[in-house]
Design a protein around this motif. Structure first.
Motif, mmCIF file in Angstrom:
data_model
loop_
_atom_site.group_PDB
_atom_site.id
_atom_site.type_symbol
_atom_site.label_atom_id
_atom_site.label_comp_id
_atom_site.label_asym_id
_atom_site.label_seq_id
_atom_site.Cartn_x
_atom_site.Cartn_y
_atom_site.Cartn_z
ATOM 1 N N SER A 193 11.245 -35.476 3.874
ATOM 2 C CA SER A 193 10.060 -34.684 4.196
ATOM 3 C C SER A 193 9.842 -34.732 5.704
ATOM 4 C CB SER A 193 8.824 -35.238 3.476
ATOM 5 O OG SER A 193 7.651 -34.620 3.969
ATOM 6 N N ALA A 194 10.117 -33.635 6.378
ATOM 7 C CA ALA A 194 9.974 -33.587 7.835
ATOM 8 C C ALA A 194 8.514 -33.691 8.255
ATOM 9 C CB ALA A 194 10.590 -32.301 8.383
ATOM 10 N N THR A 195 7.614 -33.166 7.448
ATOM 11 C CA THR A 195 6.194 -33.185 7.820
ATOM 12 C C THR A 195 5.594 -34.571 7.702
ATOM 13 O OG1 THR A 195 5.639 -32.490 5.566
ATOM 14 C CG2 THR A 195 5.799 -30.771 7.244
ATOM 15 N N SER A 196 5.981 -35.319 6.672
ATOM 16 C CA SER A 196 5.434 -36.671 6.508
ATOM 17 C C SER A 196 6.321 -37.735 7.141
ATOM 18 C CB SER A 196 5.236 -36.998 5.031
ATOM 19 O OG SER A 196 6.483 -37.148 4.390
ATOM 20 N N ARG A 197 7.497 -37.328 7.646
ATOM 21 C CA ARG A 197 8.435 -38.255 8.290
ATOM 22 C C ARG A 197 8.837 -39.377 7.339
ATOM 23 N NH1 ARG A 197 10.846 -35.830 11.561
ATOM 24 N NH2 ARG A 197 11.301 -37.556 12.975
ATOM 25 N N THR A 198 9.190 -38.982 6.112
ATOM 26 C CA THR A 198 9.594 -39.939 5.085
ATOM 27 C C THR A 198 10.853 -39.437 4.408
ATOM 28 O OG1 THR A 198 7.253 -40.431 4.658
ATOM 29 C CG2 THR A 198 8.838 -41.210 3.030
ATOM 30 N N VAL A 199 11.771 -40.362 4.103
ATOM 31 C CA VAL A 199 13.000 -39.995 3.420
ATOM 32 C C VAL A 199 13.258 -40.967 2.277
ATOM 33 C CG1 VAL A 199 14.469 -41.270 5.077
ATOM 34 C CG2 VAL A 199 15.452 -39.421 3.698
ATOM 35 N N TRP A 200 13.615 -40.412 1.119
ATOM 36 C CA TRP A 200 13.986 -41.210 -0.042
ATOM 37 C C TRP A 200 15.497 -41.337 -0.054
ATOM 38 C CZ3 TRP A 200 9.554 -38.697 0.433
ATOM 39 C CH2 TRP A 200 8.395 -39.326 -0.045
ATOM 40 N N VAL A 201 16.005 -42.555 0.156
ATOM 41 C CA VAL A 201 17.428 -42.745 0.431
ATOM 42 C C VAL A 201 18.208 -43.357 -0.731
ATOM 43 C CG1 VAL A 201 17.014 -42.934 2.911
ATOM 44 C CG2 VAL A 201 17.111 -45.022 1.514
ATOM 45 N N GLY A 202 17.569 -43.591 -1.876
ATOM 46 C CA GLY A 202 18.306 -44.188 -2.976
ATOM 47 C C GLY A 202 18.964 -45.485 -2.559
ATOM 48 N N ASP A 203 20.262 -45.617 -2.841
ATOM 49 C CA ASP A 203 20.986 -46.846 -2.511
ATOM 50 C C ASP A 203 21.911 -46.685 -1.311
ATOM 51 O OD1 ASP A 203 19.695 -48.058 -4.592
ATOM 52 O OD2 ASP A 203 21.433 -48.173 -5.918
#
Length: 214
Positions: free
Chosen positions: A141-151
């Motif tokens: 999410s570029a707007t919230s500056r968050t990334v879900w990276v799994g493993d």
């Protein structure tokens, strides 16, 4: 955008419930198990579950995906098609890791780099990050500056590469060439353990810190 981490399975996998604060449209990232716990959190937060998002095909990340999709009547989105053999192999994964039996399934849609997933007014960008598995993806999410990276990446560590079709150099390239350019300020939610920032890992992670490649 808001999110809530819901630890699931004996592996304490970081299943995440993401939702748009404006519309309450929600998605579950990597429902590895404990469907009742996930649904209880959905009810508690008063959000509307619309999608299931998968980073990769390991059972602790996908074990409850089909059951949840059928129960809620929602699509399964992701991972990359290169992980289809892991989804086909779920019964064997169940036995090997001591999980409840899980039937094979195909997602409603496979994803690739450059794809996007919408959730209410939110847009998540998809990056293909192979290495831990060949079809591993992440959601940014570029707007919230968050990334879900799994493993792919953890606080102080990186994903295992001793599974079939894993590749250590691919994993390092995924982290340094795909994740690092997102920005040092970006917070990441890993598949296990505490959240961190990409900048912290570039400075301190003993496997991928910048100083190792200078």
């Amino acid at each position: 955008m808001k999110y809530q981490i819901i630890p699931v399975t004996p592996f304490q996998q970081n299943c995440s419930l993401i939702w748009c604060d404006e519309t309450k449209a929600a998605a579950v990232v990597d429902p590895g198990g404990d469907m009742d716990r996930i649904l209880a959190e959905v009810d508690k937060l008063g959000v509307k579950l619309e999608k299931i998002l998968l980073t990769h095909g390991h059972i602790d990340h996908v074990g409850a995906a089909k059951e949840l999709a059928d129960h809620a009547g929602i699509p399964i989105i992701g991972p990359h098609k290169a992980d289809s053999f892991w989804l086909d192999n779920l019964p064997e994964q169940s036995k090997h890791f001591g999980f409840a039996h899980s039937e094979p399934f195909a997602p409603t849609q496979y994803l690739a780099s450059g794809d996007t997933v919408t959730l209410g007014s939110l847009t998540l960008e998809v990056l293909h990050c192979p290495g831990h598995t060949p079809g591993h993806i992440v959601f940014f999410s570029a707007t919230s500056r968050t990334v879900w990276v799994g493993d792919v990446l953890f606080h102080g560590s990186i994903g295992r590469t001793d599974f079939p079709q894993s590749n250590h150099q691919d994993l390092i390239d995924s982290i340094t060439k795909n994740l690092w350019p997102l920005g040092r300020d970006v917070e990441f939610v890993p598949g296990h353990g505490p959240i961190s920032t990409l900048g912290t890992e570039r400075d301190q992670n003993p496997f991928v810190a910048d100083q190792l490649f200078s």
